[in-house]
Scaffold this motif. Structure first.
Motif, PDB file in Angstrom:
ATOM      1  N   UNK A 134      68.539  48.543 -88.213  1.00 57.86           N
ATOM      2  CA  UNK A 134      68.905  47.421 -89.074  1.00 57.86           C
ATOM      3  C   UNK A 134      67.680  46.551 -89.355  1.00 57.86           C
ATOM      4  N   UNK A 135      66.499  47.135 -89.157  1.00 54.45           N
ATOM      5  CA  UNK A 135      65.261  46.392 -89.392  1.00 54.45           C
ATOM      6  C   UNK A 135      65.122  45.908 -90.824  1.00 54.45           C
ATOM      7  N   UNK A 136      65.745  46.627 -91.760  1.00 54.88           N
ATOM      8  CA  UNK A 136      65.653  46.223 -93.168  1.00 54.88           C
ATOM      9  C   UNK A 136      66.412  44.916 -93.440  1.00 54.88           C
ATOM     10  N   UNK A 137      67.211  44.444 -92.466  1.00 56.60           N
ATOM     11  CA  UNK A 137      67.966  43.189 -92.617  1.00 56.60           C
ATOM     12  C   UNK A 137      67.418  42.092 -91.702  1.00 56.60           C
ATOM     13  N   UNK A 138      66.192  42.253 -91.235  1.00 58.73           N
ATOM     14  CA  UNK A 138      65.641  41.336 -90.233  1.00 58.73           C
ATOM     15  C   UNK A 138      65.520  39.897 -90.727  1.00 58.73           C
ATOM     16  N   UNK A 139      65.397  39.696 -92.021  1.00 57.43           N
ATOM     17  CA  UNK A 139      65.259  38.336 -92.558  1.00 57.43           C
ATOM     18  C   UNK A 139      66.578  37.764 -93.081  1.00 57.43           C
ATOM     19  N   UNK A 140      67.647  38.530 -92.982  1.00 58.70           N
ATOM     20  CA  UNK A 140      68.939  38.087 -93.532  1.00 58.70           C
ATOM     21  C   UNK A 140      69.604  37.053 -92.628  1.00 58.70           C
ATOM     22  N   UNK A 141      70.263  36.089 -93.247  1.00 63.70           N
ATOM     23  CA  UNK A 141      71.046  35.114 -92.506  1.00 63.70           C
ATOM     24  C   UNK A 141      72.399  35.733 -92.143  1.00 63.70           C
ATOM     25  N   UNK A 142      73.011  35.308 -91.041  1.00 63.23           N
ATOM     26  CA  UNK A 142      74.276  35.905 -90.585  1.00 63.23           C
ATOM     27  C   UNK A 142      75.363  35.955 -91.653  1.00 63.23           C
ATOM     28  N   UNK A 143      75.452  34.937 -92.506  1.00 65.60           N
ATOM     29  CA  UNK A 143      76.507  34.903 -93.524  1.00 65.60           C
ATOM     30  C   UNK A 143      76.362  36.029 -94.539  1.00 65.60           C
ATOM     31  N   UNK A 144      75.168  36.613 -94.635  1.00 70.72           N
ATOM     32  CA  UNK A 144      74.923  37.671 -95.603  1.00 70.72           C
ATOM     33  C   UNK A 144      74.991  39.065 -94.983  1.00 70.72           C
ATOM     34  N   UNK A 145      75.302  39.149 -93.693  1.00 68.55           N
ATOM     35  CA  UNK A 145      75.410  40.431 -93.011  1.00 68.55           C
ATOM     36  C   UNK A 145      76.853  40.920 -93.038  1.00 68.55           C
ATOM     37  N   UNK A 146      77.034  42.226 -93.156  1.00 64.52           N
ATOM     38  CA  UNK A 146      78.378  42.791 -93.003  1.00 64.52           C
ATOM     39  C   UNK A 146      78.790  42.707 -91.540  1.00 64.52           C
ATOM     40  N   UNK A 147      80.067  42.985 -91.253  1.00 65.83           N
ATOM     41  CA  UNK A 147      80.539  42.944 -89.875  1.00 65.83           C
ATOM     42  C   UNK A 147      79.783  43.905 -88.972  1.00 65.83           C
ATOM     43  N   UNK A 148      79.560  45.130 -89.462  1.00 67.34           N
ATOM     44  CA  UNK A 148      78.820  46.110 -88.676  1.00 67.34           C
ATOM     45  C   UNK A 148      77.369  45.718 -88.468  1.00 67.34           C
ATOM     46  N   UNK A 149      76.757  45.142 -89.497  1.00 64.35           N
ATOM     47  CA  UNK A 149      75.369  44.689 -89.372  1.00 64.35           C
ATOM     48  C   UNK A 149      75.252  43.552 -88.370  1.00 64.35           C
ATOM     49  N   UNK A 150      76.168  42.600 -88.463  1.00 67.83           N
ATOM     50  CA  UNK A 150      76.138  41.467 -87.541  1.00 67.83           C
ATOM     51  C   UNK A 150      76.320  41.933 -86.097  1.00 67.83           C
ATOM     52  N   UNK A 151      77.195  42.922 -85.890  1.00 62.29           N
ATOM     53  CA  UNK A 151      77.404  43.416 -84.529  1.00 62.29           C
ATOM     54  C   UNK A 151      76.157  44.127 -84.010  1.00 62.29           C
ATOM     55  N   UNK A 152      75.418  44.799 -84.885  1.00 59.62           N
ATOM     56  CA  UNK A 152      74.165  45.427 -84.450  1.00 59.62           C
ATOM     57  C   UNK A 152      73.132  44.377 -84.057  1.00 59.62           C
ATOM     58  N   UNK A 153      73.076  43.278 -84.799  1.00 57.43           N
ATOM     59  CA  UNK A 153      72.174  42.189 -84.418  1.00 57.43           C
ATOM     60  C   UNK A 153      72.579  41.619 -83.060  1.00 57.43           C
ATOM     61  N   UNK A 154      73.902  41.491 -82.842  1.00 56.15           N
ATOM     62  CA  UNK A 154      74.388  40.992 -81.562  1.00 56.15           C
ATOM     63  C   UNK A 154      74.017  41.953 -80.432  1.00 56.15           C
ATOM     64  N   UNK A 155      74.064  43.251 -80.699  1.00 57.69           N
ATOM     65  CA  UNK A 155      73.657  44.227 -79.687  1.00 57.69           C
ATOM     66  C   UNK A 155      72.161  44.105 -79.410  1.00 57.69           C
ATOM     67  N   UNK A 156      71.359  43.929 -80.461  1.00 56.40           N
ATOM     68  CA  UNK A 156      69.921  43.724 -80.278  1.00 56.40           C
ATOM     69  C   UNK A 156      69.664  42.494 -79.414  1.00 56.40           C
ATOM     70  N   UNK A 157      70.413  41.437 -79.653  1.00 55.79           N
ATOM     71  CA  UNK A 157      70.269  40.220 -78.847  1.00 55.79           C
ATOM     72  C   UNK A 157      70.606  40.502 -77.380  1.00 55.79           C
ATOM     73  N   UNK A 158      71.670  41.293 -77.151  1.00 48.76           N
ATOM     74  CA  UNK A 158      72.061  41.626 -75.778  1.00 48.76           C
ATOM     75  C   UNK A 158      70.985  42.455 -75.077  1.00 48.76           C
ATOM     76  N   UNK A 159      70.215  43.235 -75.853  1.00 48.92           N
ATOM     77  CA  UNK A 159      69.181  44.100 -75.288  1.00 48.92           C
ATOM     78  C   UNK A 159      67.834  43.404 -75.139  1.00 48.92           C
ATOM     79  N   UNK A 160      67.739  42.167 -75.584  1.00 47.47           N
ATOM     80  CA  UNK A 160      66.440  41.509 -75.722  1.00 47.47           C
ATOM     81  C   UNK A 160      65.603  41.560 -74.446  1.00 47.47           C
ATOM     82  N   UNK A 161      66.205  41.278 -73.307  1.00 48.77           N
ATOM     83  CA  UNK A 161      65.457  41.234 -72.051  1.00 48.77           C
ATOM     84  C   UNK A 161      65.557  42.533 -71.257  1.00 48.77           C
TER      85      UNK A 161
END
Length: 232
Positions: free
Chosen positions: A142-169
């Protein structure tokens, strides 16, 4: 599916009980629960509402105290009738990633900054946090959406960002509470396939609370909770 027998446990729950109140008003949320989850495993906690699933997830996540029992995470005994770590916030930051049904992204930060924020809280420099965040978003395709704000993400895209956040550390233990409930079948399957991939490649384990029957085949093991009792 994962050959758990050859892998070291990341979660060991032994004799864990949780009750609220005393006497006639006592409620047993969990009763003598034993659970072992190994590296690379993706397991589900199933059961009706009020069966103790979220209570167990929150105990593994060091959010609520058991009444009794032992909890060992990534080889470290963290609870033995009392917390053995003073700083539970740091314990969670070091060892555990959380994924929820609703992605809970901060609406005023773009996708990269939502992920980078966790790294900044852990003490990384701004440059390190940004680089790691972009790396994770790319890993989750989902790197192609790295600059997108949450309101512009689809549900699946937003969940992938949330997974990336969970993996951060780079946590070894990932806890997911209804991670696909807000997604359609196709997106739910994609998210679960990504979670299986990261468990294998990151040498982590995932425990998910779910009612989503369409993803049951994506789990290595299904554990059933009823009235606070865990059955395999």
């Amino acid at each position: 599916m994962t050959d758990a027998s050859s892998r070291q446990p990341l979660i060991e729950i032994a004799g864990v009980s949780k009750h609220y109140g005393e006497g006639e008003t006592r409620v047993d949320a969990l009763r003598d629960v034993n659970l072992t989850v190994h590296r690379g495993e993706v397991v589900a906690l199933l059961g009706p509402s009020g069966s103790g699933k979220t209570t167990l997830l929150n105990i593994i996540g060091c959010i609520i105290d058991p009444t009794e029992g032992r909890v060992t995470l990534d080889g470290e005994r963290v609870y033995d009738d009392r917390w053995l770590r003073r700083d539970l916030r740091k314990l969670r930051l070091d060892k555990i990633g959380f994924i929820f049904q609703f992605h809970n992204l901060l609406p005023f930060l773009n996708a990269t900054d939502n992920v980078a924020l966790v790294l900044r809280l852990a003490g990384r420099t701004a440059a390190e946090a940004q680089a790691r965040a972009v790396e994770l978003l790319d890993y989750l395709e989902i790197g192609h959406r790295k600059d997108a704000m949450p309101a512009l993400l689809s549900g699946g895209e937003a969940q992938r960002v949330a997974i990336a956040r969970a993996l951060a550390n780079s946590p070894r233990i990932i806890l997911a509470d209804e991670p696909t409930a807000a997604l359609d079948s196709k997106r739910a399957g994609i998210v679960m396939d990504l979670m299986r991939k990261l468990a294998a490649e990151q040498d982590a384990c995932i425990v998910a609370v779910t009612h989503d029957e369409k993803i049951y085949d994506r789990f290595d093991q299904l554990f059933h909770l009823r009235d606070g009792v865990l059955d395999h």
